[in-house]
Write a protein that holds these residues in place. Sequence first.
Motif, PDB file in Angstrom:
ATOM      1  N   LYS A 140       0.882  -1.307  -0.307  1.00 15.93           N
ATOM      2  CA  LYS A 140       0.065  -0.044  -0.047  1.00 15.93           C
ATOM      3  C   LYS A 140       0.933   1.122   0.006  1.00 15.93           C
ATOM      4  O   LYS A 140       0.603   2.234  -0.716  1.00 15.93           O
ATOM      5  CB  LYS A 140      -0.717   0.004   1.247  1.00 15.93           C
ATOM      6  CG  LYS A 140      -2.135  -0.789   1.122  1.00 15.93           C
ATOM      7  CD  LYS A 140      -3.003  -0.484   2.297  1.00 15.93           C
ATOM      8  CE  LYS A 140      -4.154  -1.447   2.652  1.00 15.93           C
ATOM      9  NZ  LYS A 140      -4.942  -1.260   3.817  1.00 15.93           N
ATOM     10  N   ASP A 163      -9.341   2.775   6.536  1.00 18.01           N
ATOM     11  CA  ASP A 163      -9.943   1.437   7.051  1.00 18.01           C
ATOM     12  C   ASP A 163     -10.866   0.965   5.880  1.00 18.01           C
ATOM     13  O   ASP A 163     -11.647   1.900   5.192  1.00 18.01           O
ATOM     14  CB  ASP A 163     -10.546   1.774   8.304  1.00 18.01           C
ATOM     15  CG  ASP A 163     -11.030   0.306   9.101  1.00 18.01           C
ATOM     16  OD1 ASP A 163     -10.089  -0.322   8.955  1.00 18.01           O
ATOM     17  OD2 ASP A 163     -11.738   0.383   9.748  1.00 18.01           O
ATOM     18  N   THR A 164     -10.994  -0.097   5.888  1.00 17.59           N
ATOM     19  CA  THR A 164     -12.027  -0.543   4.560  1.00 17.59           C
ATOM     20  C   THR A 164     -12.881  -1.527   4.960  1.00 17.59           C
ATOM     21  O   THR A 164     -12.444  -2.581   5.953  1.00 17.59           O
ATOM     22  CB  THR A 164     -11.288  -1.083   3.290  1.00 17.59           C
ATOM     23  OG1 THR A 164     -10.363  -0.104   2.728  1.00 17.59           O
ATOM     24  CG2 THR A 164     -12.207  -1.618   2.468  1.00 17.59           C
ATOM     25  N   SER A 179     -14.772  -6.807   8.567  1.00 18.22           N
ATOM     26  CA  SER A 179     -14.083  -7.571   7.410  1.00 18.22           C
ATOM     27  C   SER A 179     -13.064  -8.631   7.637  1.00 18.22           C
ATOM     28  O   SER A 179     -13.060  -9.695   7.232  1.00 18.22           O
ATOM     29  CB  SER A 179     -14.235  -6.623   6.341  1.00 18.22           C
ATOM     30  OG  SER A 179     -15.328  -5.824   5.829  1.00 18.22           O
ATOM     31  N   ALA A 180     -12.005  -7.926   8.374  1.00 20.79           N
ATOM     32  CA  ALA A 180     -10.849  -8.900   8.319  1.00 20.79           C
ATOM     33  C   ALA A 180     -10.926 -10.150   9.066  1.00 20.79           C
ATOM     34  O   ALA A 180     -10.433 -11.063   8.819  1.00 20.79           O
ATOM     35  CB  ALA A 180      -9.719  -7.967   8.835  1.00 20.79           C
ATOM     36  N   PHE A 220     -17.955  -2.123  -1.501  1.00 20.23           N
ATOM     37  CA  PHE A 220     -16.775  -1.911  -0.531  1.00 20.23           C
ATOM     38  C   PHE A 220     -16.593  -0.491  -0.316  1.00 20.23           C
ATOM     39  O   PHE A 220     -16.913   0.578  -1.140  1.00 20.23           O
ATOM     40  CB  PHE A 220     -15.548  -2.329  -1.412  1.00 20.23           C
ATOM     41  CG  PHE A 220     -14.987  -3.620  -1.197  1.00 20.23           C
ATOM     42  CD1 PHE A 220     -14.676  -4.358  -0.154  1.00 20.23           C
ATOM     43  CD2 PHE A 220     -14.967  -4.573  -2.635  1.00 20.23           C
ATOM     44  CE1 PHE A 220     -14.069  -5.641  -0.043  1.00 20.23           C
ATOM     45  CE2 PHE A 220     -14.802  -5.754  -2.491  1.00 20.23           C
ATOM     46  CZ  PHE A 220     -14.206  -6.197  -1.275  1.00 20.23           C
ATOM     47  N   PHE A 234      -6.827  -9.849  -3.069  1.00 22.02           N
ATOM     48  CA  PHE A 234      -6.769 -10.630  -1.820  1.00 22.02           C
ATOM     49  C   PHE A 234      -8.175 -10.402  -1.030  1.00 22.02           C
ATOM     50  O   PHE A 234      -9.086  -9.949  -1.649  1.00 22.02           O
ATOM     51  CB  PHE A 234      -5.800  -9.786  -0.990  1.00 22.02           C
ATOM     52  CG  PHE A 234      -6.010  -8.400  -0.675  1.00 22.02           C
ATOM     53  CD1 PHE A 234      -6.117  -7.322  -1.633  1.00 22.02           C
ATOM     54  CD2 PHE A 234      -6.596  -8.162   0.703  1.00 22.02           C
ATOM     55  CE1 PHE A 234      -6.444  -6.085  -1.219  1.00 22.02           C
ATOM     56  CE2 PHE A 234      -6.881  -6.799   0.968  1.00 22.02           C
ATOM     57  CZ  PHE A 234      -6.938  -5.742   0.128  1.00 22.02           C
ATOM     58  N   TYR A 285     -11.881 -10.298  -0.214  1.00 22.18           N
ATOM     59  CA  TYR A 285     -13.020 -10.838  -0.738  1.00 22.18           C
ATOM     60  C   TYR A 285     -13.116 -10.731  -2.224  1.00 22.18           C
ATOM     61  O   TYR A 285     -14.075 -10.980  -2.758  1.00 22.18           O
ATOM     62  CB  TYR A 285     -14.134 -10.023  -0.181  1.00 22.18           C
ATOM     63  CG  TYR A 285     -14.447 -10.197   1.562  1.00 22.18           C
ATOM     64  CD1 TYR A 285     -15.421 -11.289   2.131  1.00 22.18           C
ATOM     65  CD2 TYR A 285     -13.761  -9.246   2.256  1.00 22.18           C
ATOM     66  CE1 TYR A 285     -15.417 -11.457   3.371  1.00 22.18           C
ATOM     67  CE2 TYR A 285     -13.956  -9.629   3.690  1.00 22.18           C
ATOM     68  CZ  TYR A 285     -14.827 -10.533   4.254  1.00 22.18           C
ATOM     69  OH  TYR A 285     -15.056 -10.563   5.613  1.00 22.18           O
ATOM     70  N   ASP A 286     -11.982 -10.425  -2.791  1.00 21.82           N
ATOM     71  CA  ASP A 286     -11.985  -9.875  -4.286  1.00 21.82           C
ATOM     72  C   ASP A 286     -12.641 -11.249  -5.113  1.00 21.82           C
ATOM     73  O   ASP A 286     -13.315 -11.038  -5.943  1.00 21.82           O
ATOM     74  CB  ASP A 286     -10.576  -9.957  -4.722  1.00 21.82           C
ATOM     75  CG  ASP A 286     -10.135  -8.430  -4.492  1.00 21.82           C
ATOM     76  OD1 ASP A 286     -10.889  -7.521  -4.169  1.00 21.82           O
ATOM     77  OD2 ASP A 286      -8.739  -8.144  -4.681  1.00 21.82           O
ATOM     78  N   LYS A 293      -8.135  -2.707 -11.377  1.00 21.30           N
ATOM     79  CA  LYS A 293      -9.208  -2.845 -10.063  1.00 21.30           C
ATOM     80  C   LYS A 293      -8.755  -1.318  -9.448  1.00 21.30           C
ATOM     81  O   LYS A 293      -9.732  -0.684  -9.153  1.00 21.30           O
ATOM     82  CB  LYS A 293      -8.505  -3.772  -9.159  1.00 21.30           C
ATOM     83  CG  LYS A 293      -9.346  -3.839  -7.940  1.00 21.30           C
ATOM     84  CD  LYS A 293      -8.464  -4.989  -6.702  1.00 21.30           C
ATOM     85  CE  LYS A 293      -8.912  -4.591  -5.445  1.00 21.30           C
ATOM     86  NZ  LYS A 293      -8.487  -5.222  -4.321  1.00 21.30           N
ATOM     87  N   HIS A 325     -12.790   1.143  -4.509  1.00 21.35           N
ATOM     88  CA  HIS A 325     -13.061   1.898  -2.990  1.00 21.35           C
ATOM     89  C   HIS A 325     -11.785   2.776  -2.755  1.00 21.35           C
ATOM     90  O   HIS A 325     -11.779   3.739  -2.540  1.00 21.35           O
ATOM     91  CB  HIS A 325     -13.463   0.892  -1.821  1.00 21.35           C
ATOM     92  CG  HIS A 325     -12.788  -0.335  -1.845  1.00 21.35           C
ATOM     93  ND1 HIS A 325     -12.536  -1.238  -3.111  1.00 21.35           N
ATOM     94  CD2 HIS A 325     -11.970  -0.875  -1.071  1.00 21.35           C
ATOM     95  CE1 HIS A 325     -11.810  -2.274  -2.737  1.00 21.35           C
ATOM     96  NE2 HIS A 325     -11.332  -2.245  -1.518  1.00 21.35           N
ATOM     97  N   ARG A 326     -10.581   1.976  -2.480  1.00 21.11           N
ATOM     98  CA  ARG A 326      -9.333   2.236  -2.041  1.00 21.11           C
ATOM     99  C   ARG A 326      -9.026   3.592  -3.191  1.00 21.11           C
ATOM    100  O   ARG A 326      -8.494   4.415  -2.903  1.00 21.11           O
ATOM    101  CB  ARG A 326      -8.440   1.253  -1.661  1.00 21.11           C
ATOM    102  CG  ARG A 326      -7.384   1.691  -0.660  1.00 21.11           C
ATOM    103  CD  ARG A 326      -6.450   0.723  -0.184  1.00 21.11           C
ATOM    104  NE  ARG A 326      -6.594  -0.576  -1.163  1.00 21.11           N
ATOM    105  CZ  ARG A 326      -7.533  -1.799  -0.745  1.00 21.11           C
ATOM    106  NH1 ARG A 326      -8.090  -1.671   0.558  1.00 21.11           N
ATOM    107  NH2 ARG A 326      -7.615  -2.684  -1.404  1.00 21.11           N
TER     108      ARG A 326
HETATM  109  P1  IMP Z   1      -8.247  -3.002   5.717  1.00 21.03           P
HETATM  110  O1  IMP Z   1      -8.833  -1.679   6.436  1.00 21.03           O
HETATM  111  O2  IMP Z   1      -7.495  -2.152   4.163  1.00 21.03           O
HETATM  112  O3  IMP Z   1      -7.111  -3.697   6.531  1.00 21.03           O
HETATM  113  O4  IMP Z   1      -9.314  -4.001   5.116  1.00 21.03           O
HETATM  114  C1  IMP Z   1      -9.937  -4.681   5.987  1.00 21.03           C
HETATM  115  C2  IMP Z   1     -10.561  -6.097   5.523  1.00 21.03           C
HETATM  116  O5  IMP Z   1     -11.146  -5.742   4.531  1.00 21.03           O
HETATM  117  C3  IMP Z   1      -9.331  -6.820   4.808  1.00 21.03           C
HETATM  118  O6  IMP Z   1      -8.732  -7.786   5.779  1.00 21.03           O
HETATM  119  C4  IMP Z   1     -10.233  -7.455   3.623  1.00 21.03           C
HETATM  120  O7  IMP Z   1     -10.647  -8.672   4.288  1.00 21.03           O
HETATM  121  C5  IMP Z   1     -11.052  -6.530   3.263  1.00 21.03           C
HETATM  122  N1  IMP Z   1     -10.828  -5.880   2.056  1.00 21.03           N
HETATM  123  C6  IMP Z   1     -10.187  -4.592   2.007  1.00 21.03           C
HETATM  124  N2  IMP Z   1      -9.912  -4.288   0.893  1.00 21.03           N
HETATM  125  C7  IMP Z   1     -10.368  -5.113   0.012  1.00 21.03           C
HETATM  126  C8  IMP Z   1      -9.931  -5.380  -1.369  1.00 21.03           C
HETATM  127  O8  IMP Z   1      -9.714  -4.467  -2.189  1.00 21.03           O
HETATM  128  N3  IMP Z   1     -10.624  -6.447  -1.845  1.00 21.03           N
HETATM  129  C9  IMP Z   1     -11.052  -7.525  -0.916  1.00 21.03           C
HETATM  130  N4  IMP Z   1     -10.982  -7.519   0.213  1.00 21.03           N
HETATM  131  C10 IMP Z   1     -10.590  -6.319   0.691  1.00 21.03           C
END
Ligand code: IMP
Length: 196
Positions: A12, A68-69, A84-85, A115, A148, A150-151, A171, A176-177
């Motif tokens: 990242k 945070d995602t 999600s994680a 997402f 990675f 849920y892709d 992608k 989202h990111r």
């Molecule tokens: P983080 O906040 O970026 O660490 O995301 C938290 C969790 O969301 C990750 O552990 C993944 O399970 C899921 N996640 C985040 N971004 C993606 C993505 O681009 N594709 C698929 N899963 C994602």
Amino acid sequence: MKLVFATNNMHKLEELQAIIGDRFDLLSLQEIGCNEEIPEEQPTLEGNARQKAFYIFTKYGYPCFADDTGLEIEALNGEPGVFSARYAGPVKNSDDNMKKVLELLAKIKNRNARFRTVISLVINGEERQFEGIVVGEIINGKKGQSGFGYDPIFQPSEFDKTFAEMALKDKNKISHRGRAVQKLVQYLKMLELNND
Ligand code: IMP
């Protein structure tokens, strides 16, 4: 300007440095001597991003941003969201997480999902947030090998491929990111212009 990205994910960090350019020098947590786990205990993505960014700003004094995602599934009232994680348990395991989602949705027609990424930027103790969203649906089984999380089960609207079947650069353009980062970069470039 030196800017800390509060992540332990070197991919990242490199990806963002390439987008942001060399006027902003992105520092990793390691580079500022932060080796501890950053607390992430809030019930929302906004809260977690804010907590991580302020933790670094307060303890180390650097301008900082954190992200945070979450995957938000309509029929599951927005779950797994902030969980999600670790949706299937304390060990972060993507296969188990996807299995749980597919089982919960097995008899459900509404497969709408999105997402959502929230980035919190803290400069001089002032916060600004940037949000990026991609909408799509959860398909019936896994498809594709890249990416990675849920892709393999997420297919963005207007595409006939899952994220795991797309090249990373494709992608990133719609993700989202990617979208949250584009907003962050626009804002940083505006700051840069005002400082010239
Ligand atoms: P983080 O906040 O970026 O660490 O995301 C938290 C969790 O969301 C990750 O552990 C993944 O399970 C899921 N996640 C985040 N971004 C993606 C993505 O681009 N594709 C698929 N899963 C994602």
